[in-house]
Write an enzyme that holds these catalytic residues in place. Structure first.
Site, PDB file in Angstrom:
ATOM      1  N   THR A 412      -8.170  10.538   5.932  1.00  0.00           N
ATOM      2  CA  THR A 412      -7.714  10.292   7.298  1.00  0.00           C
ATOM      3  C   THR A 412      -6.205  10.528   7.456  1.00  0.00           C
ATOM      4  OG1 THR A 412      -7.600   7.940   6.717  1.00  0.00           O
ATOM      5  CG2 THR A 412      -9.562   8.691   7.868  1.00  0.00           C
ATOM      6  N   ASP A 413      -5.746  10.434   8.710  1.00  0.00           N
ATOM      7  CA  ASP A 413      -4.337  10.678   9.052  1.00  0.00           C
ATOM      8  C   ASP A 413      -3.554   9.378   9.191  1.00  0.00           C
ATOM      9  OD1 ASP A 413      -4.962  13.462   9.344  1.00  0.00           O
ATOM     10  OD2 ASP A 413      -5.825  12.977  11.286  1.00  0.00           O
ATOM     11  N   SER A 438       0.711   5.687  10.585  1.00  0.00           N
ATOM     12  CA  SER A 438       0.129   6.827  11.292  1.00  0.00           C
ATOM     13  C   SER A 438       0.876   8.068  10.843  1.00  0.00           C
ATOM     14  CB  SER A 438       0.254   6.663  12.810  1.00  0.00           C
ATOM     15  OG  SER A 438      -0.136   7.859  13.463  1.00  0.00           O
ATOM     16  N   ARG A 439       0.152   9.013  10.239  1.00  0.00           N
ATOM     17  CA  ARG A 439       0.822  10.202   9.708  1.00  0.00           C
ATOM     18  C   ARG A 439       1.130  11.220  10.794  1.00  0.00           C
ATOM     19  NH1 ARG A 439      -3.208   9.053   5.690  1.00  0.00           N
ATOM     20  NH2 ARG A 439      -2.224   7.995   3.942  1.00  0.00           N
ATOM     21  N   VAL A 440       0.620  10.994  12.002  1.00  0.00           N
ATOM     22  CA  VAL A 440       0.999  11.847  13.132  1.00  0.00           C
ATOM     23  C   VAL A 440       2.279  11.316  13.773  1.00  0.00           C
ATOM     24  CG1 VAL A 440       0.272  12.701  15.391  1.00  0.00           C
ATOM     25  CG2 VAL A 440      -1.369  12.576  13.512  1.00  0.00           C
TER      26      VAL A 440
END
Length: 577
Positions: A412-413, A438-440
């Site tokens: 997941t991101d 959150s990698r976004v």
């Protein structure tokens, strides 16, 4: 070719005459070549006819097969004047004997059937058994095939015939599914009648190519301040919700669905291994908040067979892909993938696959990666639709280093980690700010939110560090007490009741009020009360500020200064300096 391979079998209730035998042999030699021996075996299965088997091909000329052919032909009749069409179909229909690849059931139990043949069956193909039950090929071995059954195995017996369909497993899809509760096969279970499908989508489909995607850059707001401000979710992202049992994981997912009202997002909630009472409770909550108008609930409950729990998330994703291909934004919740992994392990061990780490089969990573990789934000050339996935995973005693949690974290991101201690202390949502990510990041936030939430995470980190350092101290200086009171106030402000999402502009105004250090009270509950009273005052007396933020997604310097001035004036007038 040996004699066993050159044998043709004739099944019927009465022995054939010599003339009939000769005719069958001529047919076989014309179709398959010379050298065959015809062996008759008595069978009452093919009433009113016979069956001829040559290798994997079965020619069925029984009364039951002819009825099935007629039924199939009638079901294809479409149009306004159905009666006329049916009459035409009946008058023009002629039974035919076509070769069908078949297999024979060797054993059956626990939702699994082992078959000898059909020789050319493929992984994921649907087989139909002579009793009408459908199954899916899940294991291909040298001498036998493993098939999972989509219905109870009571009607499938050893020796039954299984027929190839040459179709992969799929699910009907269409606009009519919105607002309905269905099972993993796409069948309605809400008692509201049949659902008209517009298309048929395979449950297993390759993920979109990189070139067919575009960056995740549009926010999908949850309405929860703690998530939208620090761990934003974008349309097309995969954000894991992870935590122990009963820590509010499903509540976050349902709140996110409720917050999509009026935002042109279709929501799909997939319940895997949940109690039916829990699913009913969620459906009632969604109806109460008018969220079923844009939601599909798919349920493979704990009382259903493992095969249905296994296919449920893939079926839900296929339904989501239908809407994504229409250029729409979809939010899909998988609740939860821990139970999905357990159901797959059960099937795999019954199919005699070798267990690996923690008794899971070796391909369990691929189980979830091929599911979650199908979430994407498609390019404009592909319609610009998106699937945003919120998988849920249950941990045991907070152990995020266990096999399934680490698998899905790596796919997941980002993850939203819910902590039991926070939950039981009354902090809900019980999000652990230190372990969540959150990698976004800011790419999935509006500019107004990004500008407003700047120091929130840092302030909370400083508070946690100071709280841990001072919990054993008796004598604290004034500065430390002020910082602790401010941190406690922030934590209280992040608390939200279920089904009470905050609009984006409300969150922006609230963040500017609390991070502007305008509230100086030491009581954490009073801090929260003052913050929300101030926001309510600004929204009531100056609604144009919120309208500008909501429409543009921006927070201008003038609006920021006006919010600060209005908040400062209101707090001083109402609560004193």
């Amino acid at each position: 070719m040996n004699n066993a391979e050159k044998t043709a079998y004739l099944y019927s209730s009465c022995p054939p005459t010599d003339k009939q035998k000769a005719g069958f042999l001529r047919f076989v030699e014309k179709k398959y070549g010379s050298g065959y021996v015809l062996v008759w075996e008595k069978s009452d299965r093919y009433e009113g006819g016979f069956a001829l088997q040559v290798g994997a091909d079965l020619y069925d000329w029984s009364a039951e097969e002819r009825v099935r052919q007629l039924t199939s032909a009638l079901l294809k009749a479409k149009g306004e004047n159905v009666i006329t069409l049916l009459k035409e179909e009946v008058s023009a229909w002629r039974p035919s004997v076509l070769p069908q690849e078949t297999g024979v059931v060797l054993s059956v139990g626990d939702g699994i059937a082992k078959l000898s043949g059909p020789q050319n069956a493929t992984y994921g193909e649907i087989l139909v058994f002579s009793s009408g039950v459908k199954g899916m090929v899940l294991s291909l071995e040298k001498d036998e095939i493993g098939c999972i059954l989509f219905d109870t195995d009571d009607t499938v017996c050893e020796g039954d015939i299984a027929y190839r369909t040459e179709k992969t497993a799929g699910i009907p899809a269409g606009e009519a599914y919105i607002g309905r509760v269905i099972n993993a096969l796409g069948e309605p279970i809400d008692g509201m009648g049949e659902i008209a499908a517009d298309a048929y989508y395979p449950i297993e489909r390759p993920a979109p190519d990189i070139i067919d995607r575009q960056p995740v850059n549009r926010p999908l707001e949850t309405g929860l301040l703690v998530i939208d401000s620090m761990f934003p979710i974008g349309r097309g992202q995969r954000e894991l919700i992870i935590g122990d049992r009963q820590t509010g994981k499903t509540a976050i997912a349902v709140d996110t669905i409720v917050n999509q009202k009026g935002k042109d997002v279709i929501c799909i909630y997939v319940a895997i291994g949940q109690k039916m009472s829990s699913v009913i409770h969620i459906c009632d909550a969604l109806k109460k908040h008018d969220a079923m108008d844009y939601t599909v609930v798919m349920a493979a409950t704990a009382g259903e067979a493992a095969p249905l729990q296994y296919v449920a998330p893939y079926a839900g994703c296929a339904l989501a892909e239908y809407f994504m291909d229409q250029g729409k934004d979809v939010l899909i919740i998988y609740d939860d993938l821990s139970k999905h992994a357990v159901s797959y392990r059960s099937l795999s061990l019954l199919l005699n696959r070798s267990p690996g780490r923690e008794a899971y089969p070796g391909d369990v990573f691929y189980l979830h990666s091929r599911l979650l990789e199908r979430s994407a934000h498609l390019s404009d050339e592909k319609g610009g639709g998106s699937i945003t996935a919120l998988p849920i995973v249950e941990t045991q005693a907070g152990d995020v280093s266990a096999y399934i949690p680490t698998n899905i974290i790596s796919i997941t991101d980002g993850q939203i980690y819910l902590e039991s201690n926070l939950f039981f202390s009354g902090q809900r949502p019980a999000v652990n700010v230190g372990l969540s990510v959150s990698r976004v990041g800011g790419d999935a936030q509006s500019k107004a939110m990004k500008l407003s939430s700047g120091t929130l995470r840092l302030d909370l980190a400083q508070y946690r560090e100071m709280e841990a350092f001072t919990q054993f101290a008796n004598d604290l200086d004034e500065s430390t007490l002020r910082r602790l009171a401010y941190g406690q106030g922030l934590m209280r402000t992040l608390r939200q009741e279920k089904f009470s999402p905050l609009a984006m502009h409300t969150q922006v105004i609230l963040l500017n009020v609390v991070l502007g250090r305008l509230i100086t009270v030491s009581n954490a509950d009073k801090f929260r009360s003052i913050a929300f009273d101030t926001v309510a005052f600004i929204e009531e007396k100056h609604p144009e500020i919120g309208e500008r933020i909501e429409e543009s997604g921006l927070l201008s310097k003038e609006d920021k200064e006006e919010i600060s001035a209005l908040a400062k004036d209101y707090i001083e007038r109402t609560y004193g300096k």
